[in-house]
Design a protein around this motif. Structure first.
Motif, mmCIF file in Angstrom:
data_model
loop_
_atom_site.group_PDB
_atom_site.id
_atom_site.type_symbol
_atom_site.label_atom_id
_atom_site.label_comp_id
_atom_site.label_asym_id
_atom_site.label_seq_id
_atom_site.Cartn_x
_atom_site.Cartn_y
_atom_site.Cartn_z
ATOM 1 N N HIS A 48 7.474 -8.784 5.688
ATOM 2 C CA HIS A 48 7.120 -8.442 7.069
ATOM 3 C C HIS A 48 7.267 -9.649 7.997
ATOM 4 N N ARG A 52 12.129 -8.484 9.643
ATOM 5 C CA ARG A 52 11.784 -7.260 10.404
ATOM 6 C C ARG A 52 12.369 -7.253 11.832
ATOM 7 N N HIS A 120 5.114 1.470 14.203
ATOM 8 C CA HIS A 120 4.418 0.550 13.295
ATOM 9 C C HIS A 120 5.371 -0.037 12.275
ATOM 10 N N PHE A 121 5.475 -1.353 12.253
ATOM 11 C CA PHE A 121 6.329 -1.987 11.245
ATOM 12 C C PHE A 121 5.584 -3.099 10.519
ATOM 13 N N SER A 144 3.192 6.012 6.914
ATOM 14 C CA SER A 144 4.457 5.326 7.183
ATOM 15 C C SER A 144 5.477 6.446 7.432
ATOM 16 N N TYR A 145 6.600 6.474 6.698
ATOM 17 C CA TYR A 145 7.407 7.686 6.704
ATOM 18 C C TYR A 145 7.661 8.084 5.264
ATOM 19 N N THR A 160 4.579 4.668 2.300
ATOM 20 C CA THR A 160 4.137 3.507 1.513
ATOM 21 C C THR A 160 2.702 3.121 1.902
ATOM 22 N N ALA A 185 6.085 -2.560 -1.447
ATOM 23 C CA ALA A 185 6.431 -2.177 -0.068
ATOM 24 C C ALA A 185 7.932 -1.882 -0.016
ATOM 25 N N ARG A 186 8.320 -1.012 0.903
ATOM 26 C CA ARG A 186 9.741 -0.670 1.033
ATOM 27 C C ARG A 186 10.582 -1.906 1.353
ATOM 28 N N PRO A 265 8.807 3.474 12.022
ATOM 29 C CA PRO A 265 8.243 4.811 12.242
ATOM 30 C C PRO A 265 7.153 4.853 13.306
HETATM 31 O O1 PYC Z 1 7.327 -2.175 3.811
HETATM 32 O O2 PYC Z 1 7.039 -0.081 3.244
HETATM 33 C C1 PYC Z 1 7.160 -0.961 4.090
HETATM 34 C C2 PYC Z 1 7.052 -0.580 5.516
HETATM 35 C C3 PYC Z 1 7.265 0.644 6.062
HETATM 36 C C4 PYC Z 1 7.035 0.497 7.420
HETATM 37 C C5 PYC Z 1 6.698 -0.800 7.635
HETATM 38 N N1 PYC Z 1 6.705 -1.447 6.466
#
Ligand code: PYC
Ligand code: NDP
Length: 338
Positions: A48, A52, A120-121, A144-145, A160, A185-186, A265
């Motif tokens: 993060h 990002r 949100h990121f 998240s998504y 996530t 985390a993604r 997302p």
């Molecule tokens: O790391 O899974 C992730 C994530 C999704 C949105 C922001 N971070």
């Protein structure tokens, strides 16, 4: 460390802020985002950090985030405070509501901050750490998504869904944990893909619902929750509390709205704050002293506390500057020149 470039926190924050200003963000949002991203780099939280920046810029360019909506704090005097983010990034909304949340928790014992309609990121530890610094314990969560299959399932449905907790400690860093409820985390999957490294077993399924260690196949398929059915249930709770209950999107809804996982997302966030003094009032023992006894017992077994690695990385960065790879510097140079 040979091909690393060292930047001071101030210089790094300024460079990220410049990129966001050029990308169209208002001064309020550019400043809030650059603080959070630079803090991620400072603390060695690469998933993060600077990585990002491009995703945020893509989201702005795609028109999927408001670059300048001013967050509005709605306070009816109850335990539930609300920030209407107006489709902008969440960070400035949190900064607007944080102090009011801590003060309300101290007054009532318990209070909540709902952030609605935010993109949100970011990691959640900066938020619970800030609240712990204001003297309250805090629990933050958001959907998240849809990128994670429920335990026993085959396709992405949950997010996530990060969960973070902070506990204030006098004269030291707070106790903080912050993790995705997926195995990783993604962002970690994407970093494995970029590095050409296979994923550990048990992280993901491919698009056909079969286990995979290929990061690209995992990104096209589904990640798995941590701890099997337990992580799956905690993630579902986050969908309920920080999606359904606050009248905002679930991870499924966020993906349907966005139509892609390549942008940040939009959904809501829920942050709960507790006053340990108020909860412990009239009971034996000081809650902060009792917490220290617990932390000492954990450390006494040779175990480390969560965030210990992060705080150590921070110490190094503050003393010597933040180390960025040649690729990260090239990325900042390129984005600044746009
Ligand atoms: O790391 O899974 C992730 C994530 C999704 C949105 C922001 N971070
Ligand atoms: P990690 O697995 O990297 O770390 C999780 C937590 O566990 C950290 O607090 C970490 O502390 C601690 N920890 C790690 N190893 C140990 C250990 N051996 N002993 C004790 N504690 C340990 O996190 P994730 O990859 O799951 O998540 C990374 C970030 O992604 C989080 O900040 C999260 O908020 C963010 N995220 C954001 C999302 C969003 O939608 N906005 C979605 C998903 C994730 P330390 O840092 O000191 O190692």
């Amino acid at each position: 460390m040979t091909d690393m470039t060292i930047l001071s926190m101030e210089a790094l924050t300024r460079r990220i802020e410049t990129v966001f200003r050029k990308g169209g963000l208002s001064p309020l949002h550019a400043a809030a985002l650059s603080r959070v991203i630079a803090a991620g780099e400072r603390d060695g939280c690469k998933s993060h950090g600077v990585y990002r920046v491009e995703g945020c810029l893509r989201t702005i360019k795609a028109g999927k985030v408001s670059p300048d909506a001013e967050p509005i704090l709605r306070d009816d005097g109850s335990a539930v405070l609300r920030v209407a983010a107006g489709g902008a990034f969440s960070c400035a909304g949190f900064e607007l509501g944080a102090l009011a949340l801590a003060e309300r928790a101290k007054k009532l014992g318990l209070a909540a901050l709902v952030i609605n309609d935010c993109t949100h990121f970011s990691a959640l530890w900066p938020e619970v750490e800030a609240l712990a610094g204001m003297g309250v314990a805090a629990l933050a969560m958001c959907p998240s998504y849809a990128t994670v299959a429920p335990s026993g399932g085959t396709a992405a449905l949950l997010g996530t869904n990060p969960l973070a907790f902070g506990w204030p400690r006098q004269g030291g860093h707070p106790y903080v944990f912050d993790f995705a409820t997926s195995v990783a985390a993604r962002g970690e999957i994407e970093l494995h893909r970029r590095a050409g490294k296979p994923l550990p077993e048990g992280w993901a399924l491919d698009a056909a619902g079969r286990p995979t260690t290929d990061p690209a196949a995992a990104l096209a398929g589904a990640m798995l929750p941590f701890g099997g059915h337990k992580g799956s249930a905690i993630s579902t709770m986050i969908e309920l509390l920080a999606g359904v209950m606050i009248g905002d999107l679930t991870s499924r809804g966020a993906l349907d709205f966005l139509g892609t996982t390549t942008l940040a997302p939009q959904h809501g966030e829920l942050i709960l704050a507790f006053s340990p003094e108020r909860f412990a009032a009239g009971r034996p023992g000081d809650p902060f002293a009792r917490a220290e006894t617990l932390f000492e017992a954990i450390a006494g077994q040779g175990a480390r506390l969560p965030s210990q690695r992060r705080f150590k990385a921070r110490e190094g960065s503050l003393a010597e500057g933040v180390a960025l790879t040649a690729a990260e510097i090239e990325q900042l140079d390129r984005l600044e020149a746009l």
